[in-house]
Design a protein around this motif. Sequence first.
Motif, PDB file in Angstrom:
ATOM      1  N   ILE A 161     -12.774  19.024 -23.876  1.00 37.53           N
ATOM      2  CA  ILE A 161     -13.266  19.874 -22.786  1.00 37.53           C
ATOM      3  C   ILE A 161     -14.462  19.211 -22.113  1.00 37.53           C
ATOM      4  O   ILE A 161     -14.540  19.145 -20.881  1.00 37.53           O
ATOM      5  N   VAL A 162     -15.392  18.692 -22.910  1.00 39.21           N
ATOM      6  CA  VAL A 162     -16.556  17.993 -22.342  1.00 39.21           C
ATOM      7  C   VAL A 162     -16.095  16.767 -21.554  1.00 39.21           C
ATOM      8  O   VAL A 162     -16.533  16.540 -20.415  1.00 39.21           O
ATOM      9  N   LEU A 163     -15.205  15.977 -22.132  1.00 38.84           N
ATOM     10  CA  LEU A 163     -14.731  14.771 -21.441  1.00 38.84           C
ATOM     11  C   LEU A 163     -13.933  15.091 -20.178  1.00 38.84           C
ATOM     12  O   LEU A 163     -13.787  14.242 -19.297  1.00 38.84           O
ATOM     13  N   SER A 164     -13.452  16.324 -20.067  1.00 40.22           N
ATOM     14  CA  SER A 164     -12.724  16.716 -18.851  1.00 40.22           C
ATOM     15  C   SER A 164     -13.637  16.719 -17.631  1.00 40.22           C
ATOM     16  O   SER A 164     -13.157  16.727 -16.498  1.00 40.22           O
ATOM     17  N   LEU A 165     -14.952  16.659 -17.848  1.00 42.38           N
ATOM     18  CA  LEU A 165     -15.897  16.564 -16.727  1.00 42.38           C
ATOM     19  C   LEU A 165     -15.755  15.235 -15.986  1.00 42.38           C
ATOM     20  O   LEU A 165     -16.175  15.116 -14.834  1.00 42.38           O
ATOM     21  N   TRP A 166     -15.160  14.244 -16.628  1.00 43.24           N
ATOM     22  CA  TRP A 166     -14.933  12.942 -15.990  1.00 43.24           C
ATOM     23  C   TRP A 166     -13.453  12.593 -15.935  1.00 43.24           C
ATOM     24  O   TRP A 166     -13.011  11.953 -14.985  1.00 43.24           O
ATOM     25  N   LEU A 167     -12.707  12.983 -16.970  1.00 41.48           N
ATOM     26  CA  LEU A 167     -11.330  12.507 -17.118  1.00 41.48           C
ATOM     27  C   LEU A 167     -10.277  13.604 -17.073  1.00 41.48           C
ATOM     28  O   LEU A 167      -9.109  13.329 -17.319  1.00 41.48           O
ATOM     29  N   GLY A 168     -10.660  14.817 -16.787  1.00 48.47           N
ATOM     30  CA  GLY A 168      -9.706  15.913 -16.826  1.00 48.47           C
ATOM     31  C   GLY A 168      -9.860  16.883 -15.687  1.00 48.47           C
ATOM     32  O   GLY A 168     -10.429  16.565 -14.637  1.00 48.47           O
ATOM     33  N   ALA A 170     -11.761  19.351 -15.031  1.00 49.27           N
ATOM     34  CA  ALA A 170     -13.078  19.782 -14.546  1.00 49.27           C
ATOM     35  C   ALA A 170     -13.876  18.634 -13.928  1.00 49.27           C
ATOM     36  O   ALA A 170     -15.086  18.740 -13.762  1.00 49.27           O
ATOM     37  N   ALA A 171     -13.220  17.557 -13.557  1.00 51.60           N
ATOM     38  CA  ALA A 171     -13.912  16.352 -13.088  1.00 51.60           C
ATOM     39  C   ALA A 171     -14.869  16.622 -11.932  1.00 51.60           C
ATOM     40  O   ALA A 171     -14.533  17.329 -10.983  1.00 51.60           O
ATOM     41  N   VAL A 172     -16.045  16.043 -12.058  1.00 49.54           N
ATOM     42  CA  VAL A 172     -17.055  16.124 -11.006  1.00 49.54           C
ATOM     43  C   VAL A 172     -16.488  15.544  -9.716  1.00 49.54           C
ATOM     44  O   VAL A 172     -16.639  16.119  -8.646  1.00 49.54           O
ATOM     45  N   SER A 173     -15.834  14.401  -9.816  1.00 50.24           N
ATOM     46  CA  SER A 173     -15.186  13.769  -8.669  1.00 50.24           C
ATOM     47  C   SER A 173     -13.706  13.573  -8.993  1.00 50.24           C
ATOM     48  O   SER A 173     -13.360  12.741  -9.832  1.00 50.24           O
ATOM     49  N   GLU A 174     -12.863  14.333  -8.326  1.00 48.64           N
ATOM     50  CA  GLU A 174     -11.430  14.196  -8.558  1.00 48.64           C
ATOM     51  C   GLU A 174     -10.930  12.825  -8.115  1.00 48.64           C
ATOM     52  O   GLU A 174     -10.074  12.235  -8.774  1.00 48.64           O
ATOM     53  N   ALA A 175     -11.469  12.297  -7.027  1.00 44.82           N
ATOM     54  CA  ALA A 175     -11.038  10.983  -6.546  1.00 44.82           C
ATOM     55  C   ALA A 175     -11.407   9.898  -7.553  1.00 44.82           C
ATOM     56  O   ALA A 175     -10.604   9.000  -7.828  1.00 44.82           O
ATOM     57  N   GLN A 176     -12.614   9.984  -8.103  1.00 45.72           N
ATOM     58  CA  GLN A 176     -13.030   8.994  -9.100  1.00 45.72           C
ATOM     59  C   GLN A 176     -12.168   9.124 -10.358  1.00 45.72           C
ATOM     60  O   GLN A 176     -11.690   8.133 -10.895  1.00 45.72           O
ATOM     61  N   ARG A 177     -11.944  10.350 -10.820  1.00 42.86           N
ATOM     62  CA  ARG A 177     -11.072  10.590 -11.986  1.00 42.86           C
ATOM     63  C   ARG A 177      -9.680  10.013 -11.742  1.00 42.86           C
ATOM     64  O   ARG A 177      -9.142   9.306 -12.582  1.00 42.86           O
ATOM     65  N   ASP A 178      -9.105  10.319 -10.584  1.00 45.52           N
ATOM     66  CA  ASP A 178      -7.755   9.855 -10.284  1.00 45.52           C
ATOM     67  C   ASP A 178      -7.671   8.337 -10.252  1.00 45.52           C
ATOM     68  O   ASP A 178      -6.699   7.745 -10.718  1.00 45.52           O
ATOM     69  N   SER A 179      -8.699   7.698  -9.716  1.00 41.91           N
ATOM     70  CA  SER A 179      -8.727   6.240  -9.675  1.00 41.91           C
ATOM     71  C   SER A 179      -8.796   5.651 -11.088  1.00 41.91           C
ATOM     72  O   SER A 179      -8.067   4.718 -11.425  1.00 41.91           O
ATOM     73  N   LEU A 180      -9.663   6.230 -11.932  1.00 45.59           N
ATOM     74  CA  LEU A 180      -9.773   5.755 -13.317  1.00 45.59           C
ATOM     75  C   LEU A 180      -8.457   5.939 -14.064  1.00 45.59           C
ATOM     76  O   LEU A 180      -7.982   5.025 -14.747  1.00 45.59           O
ATOM     77  N   LEU A 181      -7.875   7.131 -13.944  1.00 46.31           N
ATOM     78  CA  LEU A 181      -6.652   7.414 -14.687  1.00 46.31           C
ATOM     79  C   LEU A 181      -5.464   6.594 -14.189  1.00 46.31           C
ATOM     80  O   LEU A 181      -4.633   6.153 -14.982  1.00 46.31           O
ATOM     81  N   GLN A 182      -5.390   6.362 -12.889  1.00 52.08           N
ATOM     82  CA  GLN A 182      -4.311   5.526 -12.357  1.00 52.08           C
ATOM     83  C   GLN A 182      -4.425   4.101 -12.898  1.00 52.08           C
ATOM     84  O   GLN A 182      -3.428   3.518 -13.325  1.00 52.08           O
ATOM     85  N   ALA A 183      -5.632   3.548 -12.905  1.00 49.36           N
ATOM     86  CA  ALA A 183      -5.828   2.202 -13.443  1.00 49.36           C
ATOM     87  C   ALA A 183      -5.516   2.164 -14.945  1.00 49.36           C
ATOM     88  O   ALA A 183      -4.905   1.214 -15.435  1.00 49.36           O
ATOM     89  N   TRP A 184      -5.922   3.197 -15.668  1.00 50.02           N
ATOM     90  CA  TRP A 184      -5.643   3.280 -17.102  1.00 50.02           C
ATOM     91  C   TRP A 184      -4.128   3.332 -17.361  1.00 50.02           C
ATOM     92  O   TRP A 184      -3.625   2.629 -18.233  1.00 50.02           O
ATOM     93  N   ARG A 185      -3.423   4.169 -16.594  1.00 50.27           N
ATOM     94  CA  ARG A 185      -1.980   4.313 -16.794  1.00 50.27           C
ATOM     95  C   ARG A 185      -1.240   2.997 -16.550  1.00 50.27           C
ATOM     96  O   ARG A 185      -0.226   2.713 -17.198  1.00 50.27           O
ATOM     97  N   THR A 186      -1.690   2.233 -15.573  1.00 44.60           N
ATOM     98  CA  THR A 186      -0.994   1.008 -15.203  1.00 44.60           C
ATOM     99  C   THR A 186      -1.518  -0.233 -15.921  1.00 44.60           C
ATOM    100  O   THR A 186      -0.931  -1.313 -15.773  1.00 44.60           O
ATOM    101  N   ALA A 187      -2.609  -0.088 -16.677  1.00 47.53           N
ATOM    102  CA  ALA A 187      -3.179  -1.241 -17.380  1.00 47.53           C
ATOM    103  C   ALA A 187      -2.217  -1.698 -18.465  1.00 47.53           C
ATOM    104  O   ALA A 187      -1.640  -0.893 -19.185  1.00 47.53           O
ATOM    105  N   SER A 188      -2.046  -3.004 -18.548  1.00 47.53           N
ATOM    106  CA  SER A 188      -1.215  -3.542 -19.633  1.00 47.53           C
ATOM    107  C   SER A 188      -2.150  -3.875 -20.788  1.00 47.53           C
ATOM    108  O   SER A 188      -2.981  -4.770 -20.705  1.00 47.53           O
ATOM    109  N   LEU A 189      -2.030  -3.095 -21.830  1.00 52.02           N
ATOM    110  CA  LEU A 189      -2.899  -3.275 -22.993  1.00 52.02           C
ATOM    111  C   LEU A 189      -2.161  -3.936 -24.126  1.00 52.02           C
ATOM    112  O   LEU A 189      -1.009  -3.843 -24.296  1.00 52.02           O
TER     113      LEU A 189
END
Length: 189
Positions: A161-168, A170-189
């Motif tokens: 729930i706390v981390l949802s402030l950046w990654l879920g 409740a994100a402070v910035s939805e655009a920033q969250r979406d950019s982070l999550l899109q890069a994470w989803r497509t990252a080849s790890l």
Amino acid sequence: MRSMLRVLTGLCGVLLAATIHAAPFGETVTVGEQTLSKVAQARYSLLWKRITDVALYVDPAQVKPDSILEADYAKYLTIEYGVPVSAERFEKMSRDLLVEHWPEEVLARHRAAIDTFCDWLEGVKPGDRYAVYWLPSQGLTLALNDRPLGSLSGDPQGAAIVLSLWLGQAAVSEAQRDSLLQAWRTASL
């Protein structure tokens, strides 16, 4: 005149939610004996004013879950501030966003974790960096400029729930969250 107004309105919308990639973060972070790799970074700006730069790190050996907020998935955020923010403002904004985006019964079950996290918050000045991270073996930790402010274990859902402030939700910035999550989803790890 009308088309010029549409262009200006569109430009303002883009500038208000601009997510621009910057390069102020290292490629890895080490917490104890665990090394995590950077998979995403994003900038949140209002007009031309930088609000935050954020970098997301994960352990590349982990299996990527459907949701980054999964309790068995290690994640680490570094947030560098471009503006000063008081501890009181952080707390109010965090609590308001959580109330807006989470059902009251869920928040009530995890009130102790949320209250503990909010008690750790301190004000920042431009250039300060918060690190907020979840390591399954250690729990949720908040640090300011590499100085630990607190750690909390035993409530993985409260940490999510706390981390949802950046990654879920409740994100402070939805655009920033979406950019982070899109890069994470497509990252080849």
